[in-house]
Structures are given as C-alpha cells and as structure tokens.
Write a protein that holds these residues in place. Structure first.
Motif, short mmCIF file in Angstrom:
data_model
loop_
_atom_site.label_atom_id
_atom_site.label_comp_id
_atom_site.label_asym_id
_atom_site.label_seq_id
_atom_site.Cartn_x
_atom_site.Cartn_y
_atom_site.Cartn_z
N GLY A 1 0.83 -1.20 0.00
CA GLY A 1 0.00 0.00 0.00
C GLY A 1 0.86 1.24 0.00
O GLY A 1 2.03 1.22 -0.41
N GLY A 2 0.30 2.34 0.50
CA GLY A 2 1.03 3.59 0.53
C GLY A 2 2.01 3.66 1.69
O GLY A 2 3.08 4.26 1.59
N THR A 3 1.66 3.04 2.81
CA THR A 3 2.45 3.17 4.03
C THR A 3 3.02 1.83 4.49
O THR A 3 4.14 1.76 4.97
N GLY B 1 4.56 5.37 -0.52
CA GLY B 1 4.80 6.69 0.06
C GLY B 1 5.90 6.70 1.10
O GLY B 1 6.15 7.73 1.74
N SER B 2 6.61 5.58 1.28
CA SER B 2 7.66 5.51 2.31
C SER B 2 8.78 6.51 2.04
O SER B 2 9.24 6.64 0.90
N HIS B 3 9.22 7.21 3.09
CA HIS B 3 10.36 8.12 2.98
C HIS B 3 11.62 7.34 2.58
O HIS B 3 11.82 6.22 3.07
N ARG C 1 -0.98 11.88 1.39
CA ARG C 1 -0.50 13.17 0.87
C ARG C 1 0.50 12.99 -0.27
O ARG C 1 1.14 13.96 -0.69
N LEU C 2 0.63 11.74 -0.77
CA LEU C 2 1.55 11.44 -1.88
C LEU C 2 1.40 12.44 -3.05
O LEU C 2 2.41 12.94 -3.55
N ARG D 1 9.66 15.85 -0.79
CA ARG D 1 10.04 14.66 -0.03
C ARG D 1 10.34 13.51 -0.99
O ARG D 1 9.52 13.19 -1.84
N LEU D 2 11.54 12.88 -0.84
CA LEU D 2 11.87 11.74 -1.68
C LEU D 2 11.20 10.49 -1.10
O LEU D 2 11.42 10.14 0.07
N VAL D 3 10.36 9.84 -1.91
CA VAL D 3 9.67 8.63 -1.44
C VAL D 3 9.90 7.49 -2.42
O VAL D 3 10.44 7.68 -3.52
#
Lengths: 511, 363
Positions: free
Chosen positions: A274-276, A317-319, A335-336, A347-349
């Motif tokens: 997923g995103g997170t 969306g992980s940093h 917030r991607l 932010r680099l993801v």
C-alpha cells in the motif's frame, strides 16, 4: 453472475464490476469522511462506462469502518452486559480485561445472574428469570441503547441466552440484543468480549449499513447488498448489520482472496503493498491462512479468526533517506500527490525512485532526473531485501513458493526474490480488495464438543450442521465445499469428548 | 533460626510470574492468564501477598498445597474464581482442626502458579517460595512429595455451588488421583482443591525450593528483553543456564486422548543452524521427549520448552498449530527428580518410553 465489489479503504474507495470470471471495469474515488458519498462517487465513475453499467446480481461492500471505530474509540455505544453463569466465574465480570479508556466508553452496566451450562449440557443452575427481569428494568432505567448476553458454555447449549434475550425483549423493547452464542467459540471471556464489542457497534452498524443501502439504491442499483466478513465470505446486509464484528478484518482478507482469484493461483504467498505498509500473508485453497494467536482488537482480547499477516513499514509513500538507503517506516501516506518529488513536492519517497528507475510512469519524471541510477538500484535492492526477509518469516514450507504482488505499490516487488519460485503481477492488482469483495462466497461454521461418538461420526455431524448454517445464510447447497476441518480430543474429560470445528463455503444462491 | 523478612510481591512480580510460569509449564499446566486477571483485580482492591522462604518455616508449621483440578477447556468457560481456592484451604482447616502457617503451589508450571496467590490474598497468609513439581506434570504421583513417600491424604475439593468434598484417606497417590478426579468430574470437570497438608519439615526436606522466585525471574528476563527489543529467548537461556536445542517451524501435530490425557506428537522443520534437520517432540499434556533426526536428545525430567521464536512466549500442547515459528529450549530439572526414585516417578519410563534418562545438562 454480474457483481459489483466495493472496498472502502482509508484513502480510496475502489469499485469493480466482475462478470463471467473477469474484471470488466475498475475505478477509484477518494474515500470521504461520511463514507457513503465516496461510494456514490465510485459507483458513478464505474457506471459511467459501458463496461461498468447494466444490471447486476449483487453488490458486495468491504469496509474497515467498524474496526476503525473501535481502534479510534469513536461511535461506541454504551452497553448493558448480562452474564448468565453464577455462581461460577463471578470474580471476573464482563469488561474485566478491557483497556480502561474503551471500557469507560462502552461499559453501561454489568449484571450477573444464575444459569448457564456445563460442557456436557447439564445446567450449572436453573436460569434465574426473575433476576433477568429485574436487570431489564434497571437497564431501561439507565437508558442503555444496546445489550450483550453471555452464558457459560452457550456454544453447547444456547437455550439460556435465547430465553434471556426473549425476556429482555419483552421488558425493554428497542435496544438491539447480541447473544454470545451467535458469535461462536468456546472461551467465555473472549466470546463475551466479542458480544460486547458487537453490542457497542450496534447503532453504528445500523446507521452505516442503512447508508450503504441508500447509496446503492440512490445509484439506481436494485441488486441485494452484501457485506464482506473476516473469513472472505459475505453476509446479507440485514444479517451483517446485526454482526459488525464479523467484518473487522475483511479488508486484508479481500485483498488476499482477490489476489488468488486474479492470478488463478490458490496456494501462494501474497504481498499487498500500500502507501504506508506492506501486508504479507499466505493463501491456501484460495483462503487466507488464519492466525492461531489470540487476536486483540483495539486492546480487547477476542478469538476472532483473522488472516495471519505480517505488516512492515514499506509502501509507495515511504520516505527514502541516506546512502546506504533506508526506506520507511515513515510515509507521506495519502498526501503522496502533494509531497512526492514527481508531483512537485519536496520529499523523496519510494514512488519517486520507481519513476526514476523507469518502473513506473507517474507525475513528472524530469523532477527525479537527478537521482543516479546506482542510487535508485540500491534503494530497490533494499526494498527487495526487506521483502525477502519478511516473506521468509511468513512462509510455512521450506521450498520455493509462488508469490502474488498486489496493491498500489506492487511495483516495489521485483520479479525475482529469494525463496520465491515466481513473482506474479496481475492486472487490476491495485483493486484486489474490491475484486476480493466481488467474488466472496457464503460460509457456515460449527465449533462444538461431541461426546461418545467416533471421530468420523463427530466430523460428519459437524459437517452437516455447518452445511445447514451456510444454506440458512444464503449459500447454494450444490456448491458447498469444506475449507477447514479441525478436531481436538479434550484432556481430563470423560466420554471421549472431541471438539470439532468445520467451516464450509458455497456460492451465493440465486434468488 | 534466621528469620529473613517476608517480601511483599508487587503487581509487576505477578505479571512476570504469569510469563515465567507459562514457560515452566513445558507445554501444559493451563494458561495463567485468568489467574493473573484475578490478581490484578485483587491488587486493585488493595490486597497484597507476601512471599516467604521455605527455610523460614518451623518444622511443625502446617502448609496448604493448592491447585485447580480439571479440564483446561472447562476452565475457559467456568473462569477461575479466587474465592474458591480460598474456600478449599478453609475447608481443610475445618477438617484437620489445624490453622495453616502459609500456602504453596502444587505446580509452578502454568495456571496453578497463581492459585496460592489468590488464596493468600483472601486469607492474609504468606505464600511459600516453593512447589513440588518445579514445572507442570499430568498426574498426582509426579511430585517431589510423592517421590519422598509422603502421605497423599486428605484432600478438599470445592465447587462454587456450595458442594464441598473431602477425601479423608487413600492408600496410594494413584488412588488419590482416581477418587479426586471422579469428584471433579461430577462438579463439571473443574474443582478448586487443597491437597494433603505438609509440615514445615516436609516442605524443607521434599519441596522444590525457590520456584516462585525462579518463575518471576524468568518472566522479568523475558519481559525486559521484549521491552528493549532484544531476543527474549537469549535472555531466558542466560537467566536460567538453559540450552537452545532447536529453531524451526511446526509442520505437523497429531493428538489423541487416552486415559483422560492429551497425547501426541509435534514435528518441526529446522531453520538457521538446524536447516535440514527434523525434530519431533512427544507430549502427554506436557512436552516429554524431544528427538533430533530420530535420536532422543532431551526428556523429562529435563524441562523441554517450546516457545514462540520471536516473543519468547510459551506454546502449549493444546494450542500449538501448523506453521508456527518456534524455538525449543531445555531448562535444568529439579535435583529431587534425578535420584533413581525420582526417575521412577517422572523419568522417561514413567511415561512409557523404554529409554534411559540422559540429561541435556550432563557434563
């Protein structure tokens, strides 16, 4: 059968139309605070295209709304707890092992009366009907909106719970009543906790499922509404609104079932990125392998069967920081579209890296042109290492197994992983949840003690009972199959006592 | 006599006791969870329990030995109530006419570790830092008191409906097992019991000392490692001079009941240093004999413990399931069981295995 499956997730509401073993159309819409306008929006997008329009036989909705209410301590009703077991168990009353903050919201009052049964069906004491009537009057005076009834060994003999519910209904018309035997398993405290949670969600379930039905009708769809359950099956809306706890883990289950169906592989590891977070689980015969541990929901101990999942902090969306690179566990989450570099953010993801490496076409690739190919490779290698390590922890066999990658971040799963025979990416994998909802079947389950019977006779008796329950719930008898059989001889009990659990599933019967 | 002061058991000690006792249950003994819940409530009400060393007992002190008897499954529906075990102790005082000086546990492994705490909280008596198994075992004669040939009678057995029974006299421990089990079955297969009272001299001679402290120490080590995100299994091995026997996954569990006991075998596939090596462990309520690639490597009375590979939580023979990732560790056995008489009661032959006891800890 033509069906619409809808997954109401934290970020997106996905809708798919499945017909003839294929996904005809899949769409996404943002989830809204009121949940239903997101569903209306998704259905409008689905129906706008000819492949998503036309008559359907059923609508299946999967939602995390009810478990979120418990975890976030919102929309929880005050519950009257009536336990029928005196004089046993008195020192450990209902709510005794709940977290204080949730108990403060949900505990409307506790009443304990004489009654309940032994494991062999003898009553512990005759049911104290006068005490139940007195409790009912006090519950009415206290203005409590929901009641949970539990009795010792009610899975073996539910008669005291049923009689108590009838008395309560006479004395206090209105409040919904949850009986613990309808929620299954042996283990008074855990079964009672399930009933208490269910009762605490009764009002929310009624309102939410009415709103779902209104959203479906408002979209011009006349088909019956089903709600997906923890075990990958569905219940009719009228049943589901009485048992919100059964939909607690349906999101993860739907995703794994959808992965199995989309790939045509019934036994595999499933990775849902997923995103997170990334959820790693395993399917056997098309159903998730379930956790054997006691499951805590919002800090409350229960015996729900939930998929055995390992969640790690890896998503689209992980940093991404440092070199050697570290990925997550922090994430930009929903917030991607504002914060990721490819969308003009700062932010680099992980998604930026995938775009830079050419794995993904999203946003503006020029905005990540400064990322050296060598660095992008090191980040992707690190993601692969995280996956390999945790896939190995979840595997239950020594050899290499196939793996199905689904979810919006599935591009982070490389085509080769150690311990994996092949990595399968599927079309519509980003809507696996909604697909899993659309293909859900109906189940019937039995968990009971049989005495003085051979093992074969006991399992046969349990299987008949499970089949009847599945058909009562709306399954087509001709399609029933057993998905789980478990038997456990019981120590220190006379009469060859055997505890048997059988679960059967079948297709939704046409009506 | 050197009277060391009694120590008050803290709420944290009881949390650790529950973790450590479940590990010492070696797969059986029942989960201490419900006992722990009772103690949390009693402590919240302001009750406290003191722990005394067996060394501080006078020879003629009377000591109550308590346990919950019955089927673990029934215990999940008829929840253990702290007042029942307290009543069993009172009933024994009424029968013998002698007041108890203190209360001790029959078995430190599993839920029975908490039973004396519950009785003590109600009766205001201290708990003796000792038991007579040092772990959990399935039968009444598998105790250090039975090894010492102490008398098996009398016994009190209590049901919360006001049914109270006394087994006044039996010729052997086996008879006590049969008769008390029958009473327990009539109650609904669960009973709070007070076993044959012991004198201070008997506890000092035949009791297994300091096992309450040991269970708390194990729980402390495991809980501290979990809090610090360190390896709880390594912490356990270090704290107790244990040996790591195996790491792997459950691949098969077969169970059957014979003579009222849960028997069977769990099979494992190795990982890490044990990749390719198979282990199987036979159980009779508790883990009894572990074999590595067919050769027995650990057996009763050595403590064979199967733990969750990550959390270090004990895994019971009733709940172990296919696919779980486990470690197998051995902990040193109580000395009293290493004598020929001790091995007669709890060595491999007592469980029907024609093999000589060979300890993992033999030099």
């Amino acid at each position: 059968m033509r069906r619409i499956g809808i997954d109401v997730g934290g970020t997106n509401t996905d809708a798919v139309l499945v017909d003839g073993g294929r996904v005809r159309r899949a769409v996404k819409a943002p989830t809204t605070a009121d949940v239903t306008s997101g569903i209306v929006d998704a259905l409008a997008r689905l129906r706008a295209h000819q492949d998503g329009a036309g008559d359907v036989d059923a609508v299946m909705i999967g939602t995390t709304h009810f478990i979120n209410a418990v975890v976030q301590r919102r929309h929880v009703s005050r519950v009257a707890a009536l336990r029928i077991a005196l004089p046993t168990s008195a020192s450990l009353p209902p709510f005794c092992d709940w977290p204080d903050d949730l108990a403060a919201l949900a505990r409307g009052g506790v009443w304990q009366v004489e009654g309940g049964h032994e494991y062999d069906g003898r009553p512990i004491m005759p049911l104290d009907e006068a005490a139940i009537r007195a409790a009912a009057r006090e519950i009415r005076a206290a203005g409590l909106a929901s009641v949970a009834v539990s009795a010792a060994f009610s899975p073996i003999d539910p008669s005291h719970e049923i009689r108590a519910a009838a008395i309560l209904a006479e004395e206090l018309p209105g409040p919904p009543i949850t009986c613990s035997h309808e929620l299954g398993r042996i283990g008074l405290l855990e079964r009672e906790n399930a009933a208490l949670l269910n009762a605490a969600l009764a009002e929310l379930a009624r309102d939410t499922i009415e709103a779902f039905a209104a959203a479906i009708a408002g979209s011009g769809i006349a088909a019956p509404l089903y709600i997906t359950q923890n075990d990958g099956t569905v219940a009719e809306a009228a049943v589901a609104r009485r048992f919100p706890v059964y939909s607690f883990a349906s999101g993860a289950t739907n995703s794994m079932r959808g992965a199995a169906w989309l790939s045509g592989i019934e036994d595999a590891m499933v990775v849902d990125v997923g995103g997170t977070t990334t959820d790693i689980g395993q399917i056997r015969g098309g159903f998730p392998r379930e956790s054997s541990a006691v499951v805590h929901v919002g800090g409350v101990r229960t015996l729900f069967r939930m998929p055995d999942l390992l969640s790690i902090g890896l998503g689209g969306g992980s940093h991404v920081e440092g070199d050697p690179p570290r990925i997550g566990p922090l994430s930009v989450g929903f917030r991607l579209p504002e914060e990721a570099r490819v969308f003009g953010g700062g932010r680099l993801v992980a998604t930026d890296i995938a775009v830079a490496a050419g794995l993904l076409d999203l946003g503006e690739r020029a905005r990540v042109a400064d990322i050296a190919p060598g660095y992008a490779k090191r980040v992707l290698d690190e993601a692969a290492r995280m996956l390999e390590e945790n896939i190995d922890r979840m595997k239950t066999e020594a050899g290499d197994v196939p793996l199905v990658a689904v979810g919006g971040g599935a591009f982070l799963v490389p085509s080769r992983l150690a311990g994996v025979s092949r990595v399968v990416h599927v079309p519509h994998g980003d809507c696996a949840n909604a697909v899993g909802a659309a293909i859900a079947q109906i189940s019937g389950e039995v968990d009971q003690i049989f005495r003085d019977m051979t093992r074969a006779d006991a399992i046969a008796a349990a299987t008949r009972l499970a089949a009847d329950r599945a058909c009562t719930a709306g399954a087509d008898r001709a399609t029933l199959r057993t998905v789980e059989t478990e038997d456990m001889p019981l120590s220190y009990l006379p009469g060859n006592a055997l505890r048997v659990r059988v679960r059967m599933v079948g297709d939704v019967a046409a009506r | 006599m050197s009277a060391t002061p009694m120590r008050e058991i803290t709420a944290e000690d009881i949390e650790s006791l529950a973790v450590g006792a479940w590990i010492l249950g070696t797969g059986g003994g029942g989960s201490p969870y419900l006992g722990l819940l009772n103690m949390r409530r009693l402590y919240a009400e302001g009750r406290r329990v003191r722990l005394m060393s067996p060394d501080d007992l006078a020879d003629d002190d009377a000591v109550a030995v308590v346990s919950n008897q019955g089927a673990p499954l029934v215990g999940q529906e008829r929840l253990t109530d702290s007042r029942n075990v307290a009543r069993a102790v009172e009933l024994m005082e009424e029968f013998t006419g002698k007041r108890f000086r203190a209360i001790m546990s029959l078995e430190i492994g599993g839920g029975n570790s908490i039973q004396p705490m519950m009785a003590a909280a109600h009766l205001g008596l201290p708990v003796v830092d000792a038991d007579c198994m040092g772990r959990a075992y399935p039968e009444a004669q598998m105790t250090s008191f039975a090894v010492g040939g102490l008398k098996p009678w009398p016994l009190t057995s209590v049901d919360p409906r006001g049914v109270e029974s006394i087994v006044a006299r039996v010729p052997t421990w086996k008879w006590m097992e049969r008769v008390s089990r029958k009473i327990c079955t009539e109650y609904g297969s669960i009973a709070a019991t007070c076993k044959a009272p012991r004198t201070g001299a008997e506890v000092k001679r035949w009791g297994i000392p300091y096992t309450t402290t040991k269970a708390i120490r194990i729980g402390d080590a495991v809980r501290a490692a979990r809090r610090a995100h360190e390896d709880p299994v390594a912490a356990l091995l270090e704290a107790e001079d244990g040996k790591l026997l195996y790491r792997g996954k459950v691949v098969d569990v077969e169970r059957r009941t014979t003579e009222g006991f849960l028997r069977g075998r769990a099979r494992f596939d190795g990982s890490d240093a044990w990749r390719g090596a198979g282990m199987e462990i036979d159980f009779q309520n508790e883990w009894i004999v572990a074999r590595l690639d067919g050769a027995p490597i650990a057996m009763s009375p050595d403590l064979v413990c199967v733990l969750d590979g990550v959390s270090g939580e004990a895994i019971g023979t009733e709940t172990i399931r296919y696919g779980q990732r486990i470690v197998v560790v051995a902990l040193p056995p109580p000395e009293v069981f290493l004598s020929p008489k001790g091995l007669e009661h709890v060595g491999p032959r007592a469980f029907g295995y024609d093999i000589d006891f060979c300890s993992v800890f033999a030099p």
